[in-house]
Design a protein around this motif. Structure first.
Motif, PDB file in Angstrom:
ATOM      1  N   GLU A 115     -50.312 -83.150  21.259  1.00 23.05           N
ATOM      2  CA  GLU A 115     -50.235 -84.056  22.413  1.00 23.05           C
ATOM      3  C   GLU A 115     -50.041 -83.295  23.721  1.00 23.05           C
ATOM      4  N   GLN A 116     -50.806 -82.204  23.870  1.00 29.90           N
ATOM      5  CA  GLN A 116     -50.747 -81.423  25.109  1.00 29.90           C
ATOM      6  C   GLN A 116     -52.193 -81.049  25.455  1.00 29.90           C
ATOM      7  N   ALA A 117     -52.762 -81.811  26.415  1.00 27.96           N
ATOM      8  CA  ALA A 117     -54.203 -81.764  26.662  1.00 27.96           C
ATOM      9  C   ALA A 117     -54.724 -80.370  27.009  1.00 27.96           C
ATOM     10  N   PHE A 118     -53.939 -79.582  27.759  1.00 29.79           N
ATOM     11  CA  PHE A 118     -54.468 -78.291  28.215  1.00 29.79           C
ATOM     12  C   PHE A 118     -54.812 -77.347  27.060  1.00 29.79           C
ATOM     13  N   ILE A 119     -54.227 -77.578  25.894  1.00 30.03           N
ATOM     14  CA  ILE A 119     -54.527 -76.722  24.726  1.00 30.03           C
ATOM     15  C   ILE A 119     -56.029 -76.795  24.413  1.00 30.03           C
TER      16      ILE A 119
ATOM     17  N   PRO B  33     -47.936 -69.720  38.516  1.00 30.39           N
ATOM     18  CA  PRO B  33     -46.909 -70.592  37.945  1.00 30.39           C
ATOM     19  C   PRO B  33     -45.567 -70.395  38.653  1.00 30.39           C
ATOM     20  N   SER B  34     -44.803 -71.474  38.761  1.00 29.04           N
ATOM     21  CA  SER B  34     -43.511 -71.333  39.446  1.00 29.04           C
ATOM     22  C   SER B  34     -42.524 -70.595  38.540  1.00 29.04           C
ATOM     23  N   VAL B  35     -41.569 -69.956  39.207  1.00 24.67           N
ATOM     24  CA  VAL B  35     -40.539 -69.199  38.481  1.00 24.67           C
ATOM     25  C   VAL B  35     -39.372 -70.142  38.245  1.00 24.67           C
ATOM     26  N   ARG B  36     -39.018 -70.336  36.992  1.00 21.52           N
ATOM     27  CA  ARG B  36     -37.958 -71.305  36.701  1.00 21.52           C
ATOM     28  C   ARG B  36     -36.576 -70.681  36.780  1.00 21.52           C
ATOM     29  N   ARG B  37     -35.652 -71.517  37.152  1.00 19.77           N
ATOM     30  CA  ARG B  37     -34.261 -71.095  37.252  1.00 19.77           C
ATOM     31  C   ARG B  37     -33.722 -70.749  35.860  1.00 19.77           C
ATOM     32  N   LYS B  38     -32.995 -69.667  35.784  1.00 18.03           N
ATOM     33  CA  LYS B  38     -32.418 -69.243  34.494  1.00 18.03           C
ATOM     34  C   LYS B  38     -30.903 -69.125  34.638  1.00 18.03           C
ATOM     35  N   LEU B  39     -30.214 -68.991  33.523  1.00 19.11           N
ATOM     36  CA  LEU B  39     -28.779 -68.695  33.569  1.00 19.11           C
ATOM     37  C   LEU B  39     -28.596 -67.340  34.233  1.00 19.11           C
TER      38      LEU B  39
ATOM     39  N   SER C 241     -39.483 -83.339  32.806  1.00 25.54           N
ATOM     40  CA  SER C 241     -39.877 -82.473  31.702  1.00 25.54           C
ATOM     41  C   SER C 241     -38.687 -81.577  31.377  1.00 25.54           C
ATOM     42  N   HIS C 242     -38.749 -80.912  30.212  1.00 29.75           N
ATOM     43  CA  HIS C 242     -37.629 -80.047  29.842  1.00 29.75           C
ATOM     44  C   HIS C 242     -37.796 -78.668  30.445  1.00 29.75           C
ATOM     45  N   HIS C 243     -38.710 -78.554  31.385  1.00 26.54           N
ATOM     46  CA  HIS C 243     -38.991 -77.215  31.888  1.00 26.54           C
ATOM     47  C   HIS C 243     -38.167 -76.840  33.097  1.00 26.54           C
ATOM     48  N   GLY C 244     -37.243 -77.729  33.475  1.00 25.53           N
ATOM     49  CA  GLY C 244     -36.230 -77.356  34.447  1.00 25.53           C
ATOM     50  C   GLY C 244     -36.731 -77.310  35.865  1.00 25.53           C
TER      51      GLY C 244
ATOM     52  N   GLU D  75     -40.873 -62.403  37.916  1.00 26.05           N
ATOM     53  CA  GLU D  75     -41.513 -63.550  38.573  1.00 26.05           C
ATOM     54  C   GLU D  75     -42.533 -64.247  37.673  1.00 26.05           C
ATOM     55  N   ARG D  76     -42.366 -64.084  36.373  1.00 22.46           N
ATOM     56  CA  ARG D  76     -43.305 -64.737  35.460  1.00 22.46           C
ATOM     57  C   ARG D  76     -42.951 -66.226  35.321  1.00 22.46           C
ATOM     58  N   GLY D  77     -43.910 -66.956  34.846  1.00 23.47           N
ATOM     59  CA  GLY D  77     -43.658 -68.366  34.541  1.00 23.47           C
ATOM     60  C   GLY D  77     -44.726 -68.849  33.578  1.00 23.47           C
ATOM     61  N   SER D  78     -44.378 -69.828  32.763  1.00 25.70           N
ATOM     62  CA  SER D  78     -45.380 -70.393  31.854  1.00 25.70           C
ATOM     63  C   SER D  78     -46.430 -71.135  32.668  1.00 25.70           C
ATOM     64  N   CYS D  79     -47.674 -71.021  32.230  1.00 26.88           N
ATOM     65  CA  CYS D  79     -48.792 -71.618  32.981  1.00 26.88           C
ATOM     66  C   CYS D  79     -49.407 -72.747  32.143  1.00 26.88           C
ATOM     67  N   ARG D  80     -49.522 -73.911  32.748  1.00 31.62           N
ATOM     68  CA  ARG D  80     -50.132 -75.055  32.034  1.00 31.62           C
ATOM     69  C   ARG D  80     -51.330 -75.629  32.785  1.00 31.62           C
ATOM     70  N   ASN D  81     -51.713 -74.960  33.869  1.00 36.86           N
ATOM     71  CA  ASN D  81     -52.870 -75.407  34.665  1.00 36.86           C
ATOM     72  C   ASN D  81     -53.862 -74.271  34.775  1.00 36.86           C
TER      73      ASN D  81
ATOM     74  N   SER E 122     -50.333 -67.906  30.675  1.00 36.47           N
ATOM     75  CA  SER E 122     -50.185 -68.290  29.272  1.00 36.47           C
ATOM     76  C   SER E 122     -48.996 -69.225  29.104  1.00 36.47           C
ATOM     77  N   VAL E 123     -49.008 -69.942  28.010  1.00 30.40           N
ATOM     78  CA  VAL E 123     -47.838 -70.740  27.628  1.00 30.40           C
ATOM     79  C   VAL E 123     -47.774 -70.807  26.106  1.00 30.40           C
ATOM     80  N   TYR E 124     -46.572 -70.635  25.596  1.00 30.46           N
ATOM     81  CA  TYR E 124     -46.358 -70.792  24.154  1.00 30.46           C
ATOM     82  C   TYR E 124     -46.344 -72.273  23.802  1.00 30.46           C
ATOM     83  N   ILE E 125     -46.829 -72.591  22.610  1.00 39.14           N
ATOM     84  CA  ILE E 125     -46.747 -73.962  22.115  1.00 39.14           C
ATOM     85  C   ILE E 125     -46.013 -73.925  20.779  1.00 39.14           C
ATOM     86  N   GLY E 126     -44.757 -74.356  20.835  1.00 32.24           N
ATOM     87  CA  GLY E 126     -43.955 -74.357  19.612  1.00 32.24           C
ATOM     88  C   GLY E 126     -44.204 -75.586  18.755  1.00 32.24           C
ATOM     89  N   THR E 127     -44.814 -76.610  19.366  1.00 28.99           N
ATOM     90  CA  THR E 127     -45.041 -77.883  18.654  1.00 28.99           C
ATOM     91  C   THR E 127     -45.880 -77.710  17.394  1.00 28.99           C
TER      92      THR E 127
HETATM   93  C1  LIG Z   1     -40.997 -70.703  21.249  1.00 28.85           C
HETATM   94  C2  LIG Z   1     -41.477 -71.446  22.456  1.00 28.85           C
HETATM   95  C3  LIG Z   1     -42.089 -72.683  22.304  1.00 28.85           C
HETATM   96  C4  LIG Z   1     -42.570 -73.377  23.420  1.00 28.85           C
HETATM   97  N1  LIG Z   1     -43.254 -74.554  23.240  1.00 28.85           N
HETATM   98  C5  LIG Z   1     -43.799 -75.174  24.311  1.00 28.85           C
HETATM   99  C6  LIG Z   1     -44.611 -76.325  24.125  1.00 28.85           C
HETATM  100  O1  LIG Z   1     -44.836 -76.807  23.015  1.00 28.85           O
HETATM  101  N2  LIG Z   1     -45.162 -76.877  25.238  1.00 28.85           N
HETATM  102  C7  LIG Z   1     -44.968 -76.367  26.494  1.00 28.85           C
HETATM  103  O2  LIG Z   1     -45.529 -76.909  27.448  1.00 28.85           O
HETATM  104  N3  LIG Z   1     -44.197 -75.280  26.691  1.00 28.85           N
HETATM  105  C8  LIG Z   1     -43.617 -74.667  25.637  1.00 28.85           C
HETATM  106  N4  LIG Z   1     -42.882 -73.516  25.815  1.00 28.85           N
HETATM  107  C9  LIG Z   1     -42.655 -72.991  27.163  1.00 28.85           C
HETATM  108  C10 LIG Z   1     -41.241 -73.307  27.623  1.00 28.85           C
HETATM  109  O3  LIG Z   1     -41.151 -74.669  27.929  1.00 28.85           O
HETATM  110  C11 LIG Z   1     -40.912 -72.441  28.850  1.00 28.85           C
HETATM  111  O4  LIG Z   1     -40.920 -71.085  28.464  1.00 28.85           O
HETATM  112  C12 LIG Z   1     -39.549 -72.810  29.431  1.00 28.85           C
HETATM  113  O5  LIG Z   1     -39.546 -74.104  29.958  1.00 28.85           O
HETATM  114  C13 LIG Z   1     -39.138 -71.834  30.519  1.00 28.85           C
HETATM  115  O6  LIG Z   1     -40.125 -71.798  31.523  1.00 28.85           O
HETATM  116  P1  LIG Z   1     -40.824 -70.435  31.928  1.00 28.85           P
HETATM  117  O7  LIG Z   1     -41.525 -69.883  30.714  1.00 28.85           O
HETATM  118  O8  LIG Z   1     -41.808 -70.810  33.001  1.00 28.85           O
HETATM  119  O9  LIG Z   1     -39.747 -69.519  32.402  1.00 28.85           O
HETATM  120  C14 LIG Z   1     -42.388 -72.828  24.721  1.00 28.85           C
HETATM  121  C15 LIG Z   1     -41.761 -71.578  24.854  1.00 28.85           C
HETATM  122  C16 LIG Z   1     -41.329 -70.889  23.752  1.00 28.85           C
HETATM  123  C17 LIG Z   1     -40.717 -69.536  23.928  1.00 28.85           C
END
Ligand SMILES: Cc1cc2nc3c(=O)[nH]c(=O)nc-3n(C[C@H](O)[C@H](O)[C@H](O)COP(=O)(O)O)c2cc1C
Length: 309
Positions: A85-89, A188-194, A8-11, A30-36, A150-155
């Motif tokens: 195409e993201q079931a948890f939504i 949620p796990s804490v992802r590595r950042k720059l 995944s692109h989430h590193g 220690e935040r992280g995006s949550c998808r579960n 929470s998790v943002y959905i940019g799609t």
């Molecule tokens: C503008 C924006 C759009 C995003 N869109 C998606 C998405 O469509 N699906 C998803 O699973 N995560 C999405 N994310 C979450 C990112 O993938 C996530 O923030 C990134 O991988 C870094 O992980 P972290 O938030 O756990 O630090 C989005 C985040 C942002 C800020």
């Protein structure tokens, strides 16, 4: 990372082991995006608190040019999940659609006999986009503070027109981002950042030397190696050819063969955010803005010169 699946692109994950002066700092770092999420409703009083936190965020001129659509209806959530195409939504208790909103301010101006041209102004658009996101981020942080995830959905940006009709958005209301909210199944796990020294510049922008840029990204994606497959090679080659021409495509393929894997930059821009595709819909997005009642990308002609805002 060396795997046969497309990661995944989430590193990669990392756990920061820090000491914090207070809980707020720990929460932010220690935040992280949550998808579960677990199957549990968010109480109304908690949502009210979140919305208070969101609407007290900084906003240009204190204008608050944004609206938030609360989506709890199962059919609407399911439709969004299918579209993106993201079931948890579809299974979270609540999705929030954050929108720029100049409709409400236009109505107010009309009712007060005030002049209004905000939807024709890039300045207003730029600030309102920031206002919308800042309110959203306040809600995310508040959600974390209350034990939600929470998790943002940019799609959603692929479906602006559909969102407009699904949620009855009037002219001047433009969807920006969706946020899924619920109780996390696990932290949620804490992802590595720059590292911050790559991002923070003392007083003036400092261009980094090549080796520091490479080392900095290697620190974020340590050992990341994407397996070569014929399909991936073909895609990357085609993307390179379209964007930079035949010579560059050859150079990129030679490098992949030489290093024995696809590197993360090649993966991001050659396979995931495909460089030859990303700019393609620019003109259509401008059309969408126009359909939604915005004209900031066009020359503005005031009423006394023919066309009104
Ligand atoms: C503008 C924006 C759009 C995003 N869109 C998606 C998405 O469509 N699906 C998803 O699973 N995560 C999405 N994310 C979450 C990112 O993938 C996530 O923030 C990134 O991988 C870094 O992980 P972290 O938030 O756990 O630090 C989005 C985040 C942002 C800020």
């Amino acid at each position: 990372m060396s795997d046969d699946k497309m990661p995944s692109h989430h590193g990669p994950k990392t756990q920061i082991d820090g000491e914090y002066p207070n809980e707020t700092m720990k929460l932010l770092i220690e935040r992280g995006s949550c998808r579960n999420f677990i199957d549990r409703e968010i109480p109304n009083d908690m949502m009210e608190l979140l919305f208070e936190a969101g609407t007290h965020a900084a906003t240009g001129g204190n204008l608050q040019p944004y609206s938030i659509i609360k989506i709890t209806d199962k059919t609407a959530k399911k439709k969004l999940a299918e579209m993106c195409e993201q079931a948890f939504i579809g299974t979270v208790p609540m999705d929030l659609l954050f929108c720029i909103d100049w409709y409400r301010l236009r109505r107010w101006a009309e009712l007060q006999d005030a002049p209004f041209s905000a939807t024709s102004s890039f300045r207003h658009f730029w600030i309102s986009f920031q206002d919308t996101i800042i309110a959203a981020q306040n809600i995310c942080t508040a959600a974390d503070a209350l034990g939600l995830g929470s998790v943002y959905i940019g799609t959603v940006m692929e479906f602006f027109r559909e969102l407009r009709s699904m949620f009855d958005l009037p002219d001047g209301v433009f969807p920006v981002v969706l946020l899924c909210l619920g109780y996390p199944k696990e932290k949620p796990s804490v992802r590595r950042k720059l590292s911050i020294d790559m991002i923070i510049h003392d007083e003036k922008y400092k261009k980094m030397p090549d080796d520091e840029i490479l080392a900095g990204f290697e620190g974020k994606y340590p050992g990341a190696k994407i397996q070569i497959t014929p399909e991936r090679l073909e895609t990357i080659s085609e993307v390179c050819r379209i964007v930079h021409g035949d010579d560059f495509a050859e150079r990129c393929l030679a490098r992949i063969k030489d290093q024995g894997y696809i590197n993360m930059a090649q993966r991001y821009f050659g396979l995931h955010y495909i460089a030859s595709m990303m700019p393609i819909s620019n003109e259509d997005y401008l059309k969408v803005f126009e359909e939604f009642g915005f004209g900031w990308f066009k020359r503005w002609l005031p009423a006394d010169r023919g066309t009104s805002a």
